[in-house]
Scaffold this motif. Structure first.
Motif, PDB file in Angstrom:
ATOM      1  N   MET A  29       0.840  -1.198   0.000  1.00 22.90           N
ATOM      2  CA  MET A  29       0.000   0.000   0.000  1.00 22.90           C
ATOM      3  C   MET A  29       0.875   1.248   0.000  1.00 22.90           C
ATOM      4  O   MET A  29       2.002   1.230   0.493  1.00 22.90           O
ATOM      5  CB  MET A  29      -0.902   0.008   1.230  1.00 22.90           C
ATOM      6  CG  MET A  29      -2.004  -1.049   1.201  1.00 22.90           C
ATOM      7  SD  MET A  29      -3.157  -0.874   2.568  1.00 22.90           S
ATOM      8  CE  MET A  29      -2.110  -1.321   3.939  1.00 22.90           C
ATOM      9  N   ALA A  30       0.330   2.335  -0.495  1.00 25.69           N
ATOM     10  CA  ALA A  30       1.064   3.591  -0.539  1.00 25.69           C
ATOM     11  C   ALA A  30       1.182   4.187   0.851  1.00 25.69           C
ATOM     12  O   ALA A  30       0.213   4.211   1.613  1.00 25.69           O
ATOM     13  CB  ALA A  30       0.363   4.568  -1.477  1.00 25.69           C
ATOM     14  N   VAL A  31       2.360   4.645   1.173  1.00 23.95           N
ATOM     15  CA  VAL A  31       2.608   5.310   2.451  1.00 23.95           C
ATOM     16  C   VAL A  31       3.129   6.709   2.162  1.00 23.95           C
ATOM     17  O   VAL A  31       4.122   6.882   1.453  1.00 23.95           O
ATOM     18  CB  VAL A  31       3.642   4.533   3.297  1.00 23.95           C
ATOM     19  CG1 VAL A  31       4.042   5.333   4.528  1.00 23.95           C
ATOM     20  CG2 VAL A  31       3.071   3.183   3.720  1.00 23.95           C
ATOM     21  N   ILE A  32       2.436   7.694   2.688  1.00 24.26           N
ATOM     22  CA  ILE A  32       2.880   9.082   2.543  1.00 24.26           C
ATOM     23  C   ILE A  32       3.830   9.405   3.692  1.00 24.26           C
ATOM     24  O   ILE A  32       3.545   9.109   4.851  1.00 24.26           O
ATOM     25  CB  ILE A  32       1.684  10.048   2.557  1.00 24.26           C
ATOM     26  CG1 ILE A  32       0.759   9.749   1.372  1.00 24.26           C
ATOM     27  CG2 ILE A  32       2.154  11.494   2.507  1.00 24.26           C
ATOM     28  CD1 ILE A  32      -0.543  10.526   1.401  1.00 24.26           C
ATOM     29  N   THR A  33       4.959  10.005   3.374  1.00 23.32           N
ATOM     30  CA  THR A  33       5.966  10.310   4.380  1.00 23.32           C
ATOM     31  C   THR A  33       6.225  11.809   4.443  1.00 23.32           C
ATOM     32  O   THR A  33       6.377  12.465   3.408  1.00 23.32           O
ATOM     33  CB  THR A  33       7.294   9.592   4.067  1.00 23.32           C
ATOM     34  OG1 THR A  33       7.061   8.198   3.914  1.00 23.32           O
ATOM     35  CG2 THR A  33       8.302   9.812   5.183  1.00 23.32           C
ATOM     36  N   LYS A  34       6.244  12.339   5.655  1.00 23.80           N
ATOM     37  CA  LYS A  34       6.719  13.701   5.891  1.00 23.80           C
ATOM     38  C   LYS A  34       8.030  13.596   6.647  1.00 23.80           C
ATOM     39  O   LYS A  34       8.099  12.969   7.705  1.00 23.80           O
ATOM     40  CB  LYS A  34       5.704  14.507   6.718  1.00 23.80           C
ATOM     41  CG  LYS A  34       4.503  14.998   5.959  1.00 23.80           C
ATOM     42  CD  LYS A  34       3.690  15.965   6.826  1.00 23.80           C
ATOM     43  CE  LYS A  34       2.514  16.543   6.062  1.00 23.80           C
ATOM     44  NZ  LYS A  34       1.736  17.509   6.894  1.00 23.80           N
ATOM     45  N   LYS A  35       9.060  14.214   6.116  1.00 29.84           N
ATOM     46  CA  LYS A  35      10.377  14.104   6.729  1.00 29.84           C
ATOM     47  C   LYS A  35      10.784  15.392   7.426  1.00 29.84           C
ATOM     48  O   LYS A  35      10.415  16.489   7.012  1.00 29.84           O
ATOM     49  CB  LYS A  35      11.420  13.736   5.663  1.00 29.84           C
ATOM     50  CG  LYS A  35      11.203  12.364   5.037  1.00 29.84           C
ATOM     51  CD  LYS A  35      12.313  12.028   4.052  1.00 29.84           C
ATOM     52  CE  LYS A  35      12.116  10.628   3.483  1.00 29.84           C
ATOM     53  NZ  LYS A  35      13.195  10.262   2.519  1.00 29.84           N
ATOM     54  N   ASN A  36      11.545  15.220   8.492  1.00 25.77           N
ATOM     55  CA  ASN A  36      12.190  16.333   9.198  1.00 25.77           C
ATOM     56  C   ASN A  36      11.210  17.397   9.679  1.00 25.77           C
ATOM     57  O   ASN A  36      11.428  18.599   9.481  1.00 25.77           O
ATOM     58  CB  ASN A  36      13.274  16.962   8.311  1.00 25.77           C
ATOM     59  CG  ASN A  36      14.378  15.980   7.982  1.00 25.77           C
ATOM     60  OD1 ASN A  36      14.856  15.256   8.847  1.00 25.77           O
ATOM     61  ND2 ASN A  36      14.784  15.947   6.714  1.00 25.77           N
ATOM     62  N   ILE A  37      10.155  16.931  10.330  1.00 25.55           N
ATOM     63  CA  ILE A  37       9.223  17.845  10.973  1.00 25.55           C
ATOM     64  C   ILE A  37       9.817  18.228  12.338  1.00 25.55           C
ATOM     65  O   ILE A  37       9.982  17.375  13.210  1.00 25.55           O
ATOM     66  CB  ILE A  37       7.838  17.202  11.145  1.00 25.55           C
ATOM     67  CG1 ILE A  37       7.312  16.696   9.795  1.00 25.55           C
ATOM     68  CG2 ILE A  37       6.873  18.192  11.785  1.00 25.55           C
ATOM     69  CD1 ILE A  37       7.184  17.753   8.744  1.00 25.55           C
ATOM     70  N   ILE A  38      10.130  19.496  12.511  1.00 32.83           N
ATOM     71  CA  ILE A  38      10.816  19.948  13.726  1.00 32.83           C
ATOM     72  C   ILE A  38       9.862  19.909  14.920  1.00 32.83           C
ATOM     73  O   ILE A  38       8.757  20.458  14.860  1.00 32.83           O
ATOM     74  CB  ILE A  38      11.367  21.369  13.557  1.00 32.83           C
ATOM     75  CG1 ILE A  38      12.357  21.426  12.389  1.00 32.83           C
ATOM     76  CG2 ILE A  38      12.042  21.843  14.853  1.00 32.83           C
ATOM     77  CD1 ILE A  38      13.596  20.591  12.570  1.00 32.83           C
ATOM     78  N   TYR A  39      10.300  19.248  15.990  1.00 30.09           N
ATOM     79  CA  TYR A  39       9.510  19.254  17.225  1.00 30.09           C
ATOM     80  C   TYR A  39      10.194  20.026  18.343  1.00 30.09           C
ATOM     81  O   TYR A  39       9.577  20.328  19.361  1.00 30.09           O
ATOM     82  CB  TYR A  39       9.176  17.824  17.672  1.00 30.09           C
ATOM     83  CG  TYR A  39      10.325  17.026  18.259  1.00 30.09           C
ATOM     84  CD1 TYR A  39      10.631  17.115  19.618  1.00 30.09           C
ATOM     85  CD2 TYR A  39      11.067  16.152  17.476  1.00 30.09           C
ATOM     86  CE1 TYR A  39      11.668  16.364  20.166  1.00 30.09           C
ATOM     87  CE2 TYR A  39      12.095  15.399  18.016  1.00 30.09           C
ATOM     88  CZ  TYR A  39      12.394  15.509  19.357  1.00 30.09           C
ATOM     89  OH  TYR A  39      13.414  14.759  19.904  1.00 30.09           O
ATOM     90  N   ASP A  40      11.472  20.330  18.182  1.00 27.12           N
ATOM     91  CA  ASP A  40      12.202  21.131  19.174  1.00 27.12           C
ATOM     92  C   ASP A  40      13.021  22.164  18.415  1.00 27.12           C
ATOM     93  O   ASP A  40      14.078  21.852  17.860  1.00 27.12           O
ATOM     94  CB  ASP A  40      13.104  20.237  20.022  1.00 27.12           C
ATOM     95  CG  ASP A  40      13.766  20.979  21.179  1.00 27.12           C
ATOM     96  OD1 ASP A  40      14.106  22.167  21.012  1.00 27.12           O
ATOM     97  OD2 ASP A  40      13.950  20.371  22.249  1.00 27.12           O
ATOM     98  N   GLN A  41      12.522  23.385  18.377  1.00 28.73           N
ATOM     99  CA  GLN A  41      13.175  24.433  17.606  1.00 28.73           C
ATOM    100  C   GLN A  41      14.547  24.783  18.163  1.00 28.73           C
ATOM    101  O   GLN A  41      15.492  25.013  17.406  1.00 28.73           O
ATOM    102  CB  GLN A  41      12.294  25.698  17.608  1.00 28.73           C
ATOM    103  CG  GLN A  41      10.957  25.534  16.910  1.00 28.73           C
ATOM    104  CD  GLN A  41      11.076  25.511  15.398  1.00 28.73           C
ATOM    105  OE1 GLN A  41      12.120  25.852  14.841  1.00 28.73           O
ATOM    106  NE2 GLN A  41      10.010  25.109  14.713  1.00 28.73           N
TER     107      GLN A  41
END
Length: 265
Positions: A1-13
């Motif tokens: 199945m297709a998996v959408i990926t979001k990379k490098n989402i900052i959680y600690d600025q």
């Protein structure tokens, strides 16, 4: 199945720490959330190393977060633990969760990632699976004063015995993250010193003879039982540690988490 990926989402600025997110093809408001904590002895490892697991978990129906955290020796205890807690605080207040989503979050952690997952489970109640989580440091260090620490004992020290190599590495990653060998620091790193007030269902998977001493795991389970906590232990044959067997036990891990979520409804 297709998996959408979001990379490098900052959680600690401030520390520029990020997470990768793997979305199931059919994400909706009922989608369950899985946090995977990578291992590496607190001095190496990164989220990209386990992207295949992120895809597998997403294909199993979990919105999957794989965060990075600060690494030793530049960052010593309790920084990685604090990063993990900061990540959860960020997640619970992010656009990726609804107001009541804390009950929909589960965890899997490999090696020291499993140790941190146990730490978070005690604080937030997330159902958790650990793969070879080290749980004792103070007693282990006290009993191994003559072990020479090395991240590559076979090549650096010429060791050939697997147990000796494991001991050398155990001492290395423990003392590098601790920043010292003080009892006061090491005792705080021990899993039985964590605030486990909200500990929910926990499954620990370990090999019979590996880097993480099975005696320390059994002692931790005894401690949990004495404090009325529920835990399952799966001991598999061989010498494999965490990621050595992890991909072969994804189904068992996810089944435990799915069943736990169903029972909580």
């Amino acid at each position: 199945m297709a998996v959408i990926t979001k990379k490098n989402i900052i959680y600690d600025q401030k520390k520029n720490l990020a997470t990768d997110i793997y979305f199931p093809n059919d994400t909706d408001s009922n989608t369950k959330i899985l946090i995977f904590w990578h291992g590496g002895g607190w001095f190496r490892g990164k989220k990209e190393d386990v992207k295949d697991l992120g895809i597998s978990f997403a294909n199993a129906g979990f919105m999957t977060f794989i965060p990075d955290y600060s690494l030793a020796p530049a960052h010593v205890f309790p920084e990685a633990h604090e990063d993990a807690k900061n990540f959860v605080d960020w997640l619970l207040n992010s656009e990726y969760t609804d107001e009541d989503d804390q009950k929909n979050i589960v965890q899997i952690g490999a090696s020291v990632g499993g140790t941190m997952a146990i730490y978070l489970a005690g604080k937030f109640g997330f159902p958790t699976v650990s793969w070879s989580a080290p749980v004792n440091f103070s007693n282990w260090i006290a009993k191994h004063p003559n072990v020479n620490a090395s991240s590559d004992a076979k090549n650096e020290l010429g060791l050939t015995n697997l147990s000796d190599i494991h001991n050398s590495f155990y001492k290395y990653f423990t003392t590098v993250y601790a920043g010292n060998e003080k009892d006061s620091t090491l005792e705080k790193m021990d899993a039985n010193s964590y605030d486990l007030t909200h500990l929910n269902k926990l499954m620990m998977i370990n090999s019979a003879d590996e880097l993480t001493p099975i005696t320390s795991v059994l002692n931790f389970i005894k401690y949990l039982a004495q404090n009325n906590h529920e835990v399952q232990l799966l001991v598999i044959k061989g010498h494999g540690h965490a990621m050595d067997y992890g991909k072969d036990y994804v189904d068992e891990s996810l089944d435990f988490l799915w069943q736990t979520i169903k029972r909580q409804k």
